[in-house]
Design a protein around this motif. Structure first.
Motif, PDB file in Angstrom:
ATOM      1  N   HIS A 159      52.728  41.491  32.904  1.00  0.00           N
ATOM      2  CA  HIS A 159      51.942  42.113  33.971  1.00  0.00           C
ATOM      3  C   HIS A 159      52.927  42.440  35.093  1.00  0.00           C
ATOM      4  O   HIS A 159      53.023  41.732  36.093  1.00  0.00           O
ATOM      5  CB  HIS A 159      50.850  41.177  34.466  1.00  0.00           C
ATOM      6  CG  HIS A 159      49.898  41.837  35.425  1.00  0.00           C
ATOM      7  ND1 HIS A 159      48.822  42.575  35.002  1.00  0.00           N
ATOM      8  CD2 HIS A 159      49.885  41.907  36.772  1.00  0.00           C
ATOM      9  CE1 HIS A 159      48.174  43.050  36.048  1.00  0.00           C
ATOM     10  NE2 HIS A 159      48.803  42.659  37.145  1.00  0.00           N
ATOM     11  N   ASP A 211      55.276  40.108  38.048  1.00  0.00           N
ATOM     12  CA  ASP A 211      54.616  39.165  38.952  1.00  0.00           C
ATOM     13  C   ASP A 211      54.526  37.797  38.283  1.00  0.00           C
ATOM     14  O   ASP A 211      53.789  37.627  37.303  1.00  0.00           O
ATOM     15  CB  ASP A 211      53.213  39.669  39.311  1.00  0.00           C
ATOM     16  CG  ASP A 211      52.613  38.916  40.490  1.00  0.00           C
ATOM     17  OD1 ASP A 211      52.986  37.745  40.683  1.00  0.00           O
ATOM     18  OD2 ASP A 211      51.794  39.502  41.207  1.00  0.00           O
ATOM     19  N   GLU A 255      53.063  35.193  39.242  1.00  0.00           N
ATOM     20  CA  GLU A 255      51.803  34.495  39.527  1.00  0.00           C
ATOM     21  C   GLU A 255      50.619  35.118  38.797  1.00  0.00           C
ATOM     22  O   GLU A 255      49.466  34.806  39.099  1.00  0.00           O
ATOM     23  CB  GLU A 255      51.542  34.454  41.033  1.00  0.00           C
ATOM     24  CG  GLU A 255      52.441  33.476  41.763  1.00  0.00           C
ATOM     25  CD  GLU A 255      52.317  32.053  41.217  1.00  0.00           C
ATOM     26  OE1 GLU A 255      51.187  31.558  41.105  1.00  0.00           O
ATOM     27  OE2 GLU A 255      53.356  31.463  40.878  1.00  0.00           O
ATOM     28  N   VAL A 256      50.894  35.985  37.855  1.00  0.00           N
ATOM     29  CA  VAL A 256      49.854  36.557  36.999  1.00  0.00           C
ATOM     30  C   VAL A 256      50.180  36.179  35.563  1.00  0.00           C
ATOM     31  O   VAL A 256      51.296  36.386  35.095  1.00  0.00           O
ATOM     32  CB  VAL A 256      49.764  38.084  37.145  1.00  0.00           C
ATOM     33  CG1 VAL A 256      48.725  38.646  36.177  1.00  0.00           C
ATOM     34  CG2 VAL A 256      49.406  38.455  38.579  1.00  0.00           C
ATOM     35  N   ASN A 261      44.907  35.981  37.661  1.00  0.00           N
ATOM     36  CA  ASN A 261      45.655  36.151  38.900  1.00  0.00           C
ATOM     37  C   ASN A 261      45.610  34.832  39.666  1.00  0.00           C
ATOM     38  O   ASN A 261      44.572  34.458  40.211  1.00  0.00           O
ATOM     39  CB  ASN A 261      45.041  37.285  39.721  1.00  0.00           C
ATOM     40  CG  ASN A 261      45.727  37.473  41.061  1.00  0.00           C
ATOM     41  OD1 ASN A 261      46.840  36.960  41.285  1.00  0.00           O
ATOM     42  ND2 ASN A 261      45.084  38.196  41.960  1.00  0.00           N
ATOM     43  N   ARG A 266      47.378  34.259  42.324  1.00  0.00           N
ATOM     44  CA  ARG A 266      47.600  34.520  43.744  1.00  0.00           C
ATOM     45  C   ARG A 266      46.279  34.519  44.520  1.00  0.00           C
ATOM     46  O   ARG A 266      45.215  34.785  43.951  1.00  0.00           O
ATOM     47  CB  ARG A 266      48.269  35.888  43.927  1.00  0.00           C
ATOM     48  CG  ARG A 266      49.700  35.988  43.410  1.00  0.00           C
ATOM     49  CD  ARG A 266      50.309  37.323  43.816  1.00  0.00           C
ATOM     50  NE  ARG A 266      51.679  37.449  43.366  1.00  0.00           N
ATOM     51  CZ  ARG A 266      52.735  36.894  43.965  1.00  0.00           C
ATOM     52  NH1 ARG A 266      52.555  36.163  45.065  1.00  0.00           N
ATOM     53  NH2 ARG A 266      53.950  37.076  43.489  1.00  0.00           N
ATOM     54  N   ARG A 309      45.644  36.822  46.723  1.00  0.00           N
ATOM     55  CA  ARG A 309      45.362  38.224  47.039  1.00  0.00           C
ATOM     56  C   ARG A 309      45.255  39.042  45.751  1.00  0.00           C
ATOM     57  O   ARG A 309      45.750  38.634  44.704  1.00  0.00           O
ATOM     58  CB  ARG A 309      46.461  38.793  47.929  1.00  0.00           C
ATOM     59  CG  ARG A 309      47.834  38.812  47.304  1.00  0.00           C
ATOM     60  CD  ARG A 309      48.866  39.450  48.246  1.00  0.00           C
ATOM     61  NE  ARG A 309      50.174  39.541  47.634  1.00  0.00           N
ATOM     62  CZ  ARG A 309      51.085  38.600  47.671  1.00  0.00           C
ATOM     63  NH1 ARG A 309      50.816  37.437  48.281  1.00  0.00           N
ATOM     64  NH2 ARG A 309      52.269  38.776  47.095  1.00  0.00           N
ATOM     65  N   PRO A 310      44.631  40.222  45.829  1.00  0.00           N
ATOM     66  CA  PRO A 310      44.430  41.041  44.624  1.00  0.00           C
ATOM     67  C   PRO A 310      45.736  41.566  44.053  1.00  0.00           C
ATOM     68  O   PRO A 310      46.745  41.718  44.750  1.00  0.00           O
ATOM     69  CB  PRO A 310      43.548  42.191  45.127  1.00  0.00           C
ATOM     70  CG  PRO A 310      42.975  41.731  46.416  1.00  0.00           C
ATOM     71  CD  PRO A 310      43.979  40.807  47.019  1.00  0.00           C
ATOM     72  N   VAL A 311      45.679  41.875  42.754  1.00  0.00           N
ATOM     73  CA  VAL A 311      46.779  42.543  42.066  1.00  0.00           C
ATOM     74  C   VAL A 311      46.170  43.658  41.215  1.00  0.00           C
ATOM     75  O   VAL A 311      44.976  43.624  40.895  1.00  0.00           O
ATOM     76  CB  VAL A 311      47.575  41.557  41.169  1.00  0.00           C
ATOM     77  CG1 VAL A 311      48.222  40.454  42.008  1.00  0.00           C
ATOM     78  CG2 VAL A 311      46.679  40.976  40.080  1.00  0.00           C
ATOM     79  N   PRO A 312      46.974  44.653  40.835  1.00  0.00           N
ATOM     80  CA  PRO A 312      46.430  45.713  39.962  1.00  0.00           C
ATOM     81  C   PRO A 312      45.949  45.135  38.631  1.00  0.00           C
ATOM     82  O   PRO A 312      46.555  44.223  38.077  1.00  0.00           O
ATOM     83  CB  PRO A 312      47.635  46.642  39.755  1.00  0.00           C
ATOM     84  CG  PRO A 312      48.526  46.381  40.929  1.00  0.00           C
ATOM     85  CD  PRO A 312      48.363  44.930  41.245  1.00  0.00           C
ATOM     86  N   GLU A 358      41.312  46.538  40.848  1.00  0.00           N
ATOM     87  CA  GLU A 358      42.117  45.390  41.231  1.00  0.00           C
ATOM     88  C   GLU A 358      41.508  44.124  40.657  1.00  0.00           C
ATOM     89  O   GLU A 358      40.282  44.024  40.491  1.00  0.00           O
ATOM     90  CB  GLU A 358      42.194  45.265  42.749  1.00  0.00           C
ATOM     91  CG  GLU A 358      43.044  46.329  43.417  1.00  0.00           C
ATOM     92  CD  GLU A 358      43.187  46.067  44.911  1.00  0.00           C
ATOM     93  OE1 GLU A 358      44.254  46.389  45.460  1.00  0.00           O
ATOM     94  OE2 GLU A 358      42.219  45.578  45.517  1.00  0.00           O
ATOM     95  N   GLY A 389      42.074  37.843  43.890  1.00  0.00           N
ATOM     96  CA  GLY A 389      42.823  36.594  43.861  1.00  0.00           C
ATOM     97  C   GLY A 389      42.046  35.488  43.168  1.00  0.00           C
ATOM     98  O   GLY A 389      40.815  35.430  43.230  1.00  0.00           O
TER      99      GLY A 389
END
Length: 570
Positions: free
Chosen positions: A503, A506, A508-509, A523, A525, A527-530, A554, A557
């Protein structure tokens, strides 16, 4: 198949000998699940009445914690009679009816067996006390003469797992060993009577339709108590040895004991299964999971991990290797009757770790410190569980986690039951907080636990919002998530393999693909990720469009999603 076994209706239970390899198993703590008669204690008829709930939840098997006659010095793990039912919980006929109802619903049953120790009310132990020193009756347990000028000192300075001395004095100057509570004297597993009687017990319950056994402290049965006995410090210094030489834990003689058990399991078609509770080094877990032994062993590694992508990936990778090397399947678990619920552990501050110590500290404070972020704890628990349910292997769930229940810290001292609280006051509040009776109906007495306004442990008012009837009507509830995920899991599970997916870069994904064209992305994290392309099958929380790119998605998190993707080409 015995005459009694043939009378049990198991028409919808397959004869697949590998049913356990990727099963979803739901642990029931009987006294806290459902009460049929209003005495405030859950019972077997209560369980039978909730079989439709278990079927709708989508589990493959139930693990039933001890239901035997007991003084409840340790929540039923002090067993008076291994081949009967506690009268407060029902009768053998009630047990048979429960097994038949579960089997009709397509749900198998695994019962807890407690072979390291009996209760001090067990017929054999009463005979041992009456017979006196040097008698054959005492040789079924571990008795030793006292030490010191007056022979009134324990044979060693060993400490029990529940605090205090591991030796209890008798009226005739001897002491008996109890690695746990004084009401739980340890068996002498070198004695042929002990070994033969447990084989009889395994057949007794297998003949009544039990499909398997969870073996309590499976690594403790064999002991070397030759003189001189080591000191407690010496025991602790060698606790992590991995050559089978520790006097009390994980000894080589266990191979012979469990080979005898395996021979009994294999008398049945399909063979009975077993899973070991064995807190041993990873390099020793294979011994219990071998097909010549119990066949499966609990892996508590995820339970002890932080909510961290790196920790999870290492644990999963290590245990996939274990499964390949042992020929067994993995067992994944986050909560059970012995640990602080994972919704609470994950809601405590990150910098204090999630291995249980911080959870116990929170319970000791009455739920005041460290601060608990309840919403974050449940959000993380949902994400972690959805990831776990996608892993190859066996998923063990603990009653109430499907409701998003937190640990109950606000239990008055005079209502507590756990011996760890009484033997270590001010140090450990015990395990009662994860054993509080379940809420079934928000606006009913005892939240529908039983027909009367009674529960043997007090239920907090905040249980109301987590009652089954409330969550069943909410498509976004934790219960609804578990039902969707378990249904999909049964549909999608195939080969016991996964392939790690990237991914971006990252760390943390965490993402992996399962055979059949589905991908799991978590995820870690805040906060959001794609989110990658694919049709959403189920997500642990709400999904949003990307704020800076209309039409793009997205992954919020601390959220997990299962996606339908194109099957990979081998």
């Amino acid at each position: 198949m015995t005459e009694h076994e043939a009378s049990v209706d198991a028409s919808v239970i397959s004869d697949d000998p590998d049913w356990w390899r990727q099963a979803a198993v739901y642990q029931i703590y009987p006294r806290s699940f459902a009460d049929s008669d209003g005495d405030g204690i859950g019972d077997l008829r209560g369980i039978t009445s909730r079989v439709p709930y278990l079927r709708e939840l989508g589990v493959d098997a139930v693990w039933l914690s001890p239901f035997y006659p007991s003084a409840l010095a340790d929540g039923g793990y002090d067993v008076d009679d291994y081949r009967d039912v506690d009268p407060r919980l029902g009768t053998l006929d009630d047990f048979d009816e429960m097994v038949a109802a579960l089997h009709r619903a397509g749900i198998r049953i695994i019962t807890d067996i407690v072979p390291n120790h009996s209760s001090n009310r067990h017929e054999w132990f009463r005979e041992a006390l009456a017979a006196g020193p040097g008698s054959p009756e005492r040789d079924r347990y571990v008795f030793r003469d006292g030490h010191g000028p007056h022979l009134d000192q324990p044979p060693s300075d060993w400490e029990s797992m529940f605090g205090g001395s591991a030796w209890e004095p008798t009226d005739d100057g001897q002491f008996y060993l109890h690695l746990f509570a004084p009401e739980q004297p340890d068996f002498n597993w070198h004695h042929p009577d002990v070994r033969a009687d447990f084989l009889k017990t395994l057949r007794f319950w297998s003949d009544r339709g039990v499909d398997g056994f969870r073996v309590d402290v499976a690594h403790a049965l064999a002991k070397d108590l030759s003189h001189p006995l080591p000191t407690h410090a010496e025991l602790e210094a060698t606790r992590l040895v991995t050559d089978g030489s520790h006097p009390l834990w994980d000894r080589e003689e266990l191979d012979e004991i469990y080979a005898e058990w395996r021979a009994v399991f294999n008398e049945y078609d399909p063979p009975r299964i077993a899973v070991a509770e064995a807190w041993v080094a990873p390099s020793r877990r294979h011994r219990y999971a071998a097909e010549t032994s119990l066949g499966q062993a609990f892996n508590f590694d995820l339970l002890r991990d932080d909510f961290d992508a790196g920790d999870f990936r290492r644990t999963i990778a290590d245990n996939l290797v274990f499964a390949r090397e042992s020929g067994s399947s993995n067992t994944w678990v986050f909560s059970n009757h012995d640990v602080v619920r994972h919704a609470t552990r994950y809601g405590l501050p990150d910098d204090q770790g999630q291995d249980g110590a911080v959870g116990r500290a929170w319970v000791l404070s009455g739920g005041q410190t460290p601060p608990l972020d309840r919403d974050r704890g449940v959000r993380r628990a949902r994400a972690a569980t959805l990831l776990m349910l996608a892993l190859p292997g066996c998923a063990y769930l603990y009653q109430g986690e499907e409701l998003g229940l937190h640990e109950v810290a606000e239990i008055p001292d005079d209502a507590r039951q756990d011996p760890t609280f009484f033997r270590s006051p001010g140090v450990d509040r015990g395990r009662d907080g994860c054993r509080v009776p379940l809420p079934w109906v928000a606006d009913a007495p005892a939240f529908g636990f039983g027909p009367a306004d009674a529960s043997y442990l007090p239920q907090p008012e905040w249980f109301r919002e987590h009652a089954v009837d409330v969550e069943a009507s909410d498509p976004d509830s934790t219960l609804s998530l578990y039902r969707r995920a378990l249904a999909l899991r049964r549909e999608l599970q195939a080969a016991e393999t996964l392939t790690w997916a990237e991914h971006g870069d990252d760390p943390e994904v965490l993402a992996f693909d399962r055979p059949g064209g589905w991908r799991v992305v978590t995820n870690f994290r805040p906060r959001p990720v794609p989110m990658p392309a694919g049709d959403v099958l189920v997500a642990s929380g709400p999904l949003d469009e990307a704020s800076d790119s209309p039409g793009a998605r997205e992954l919020p998190g601390e959220t997990t999603v299962w996606l339908r993707v194109a099957p990979s080409v081998d």
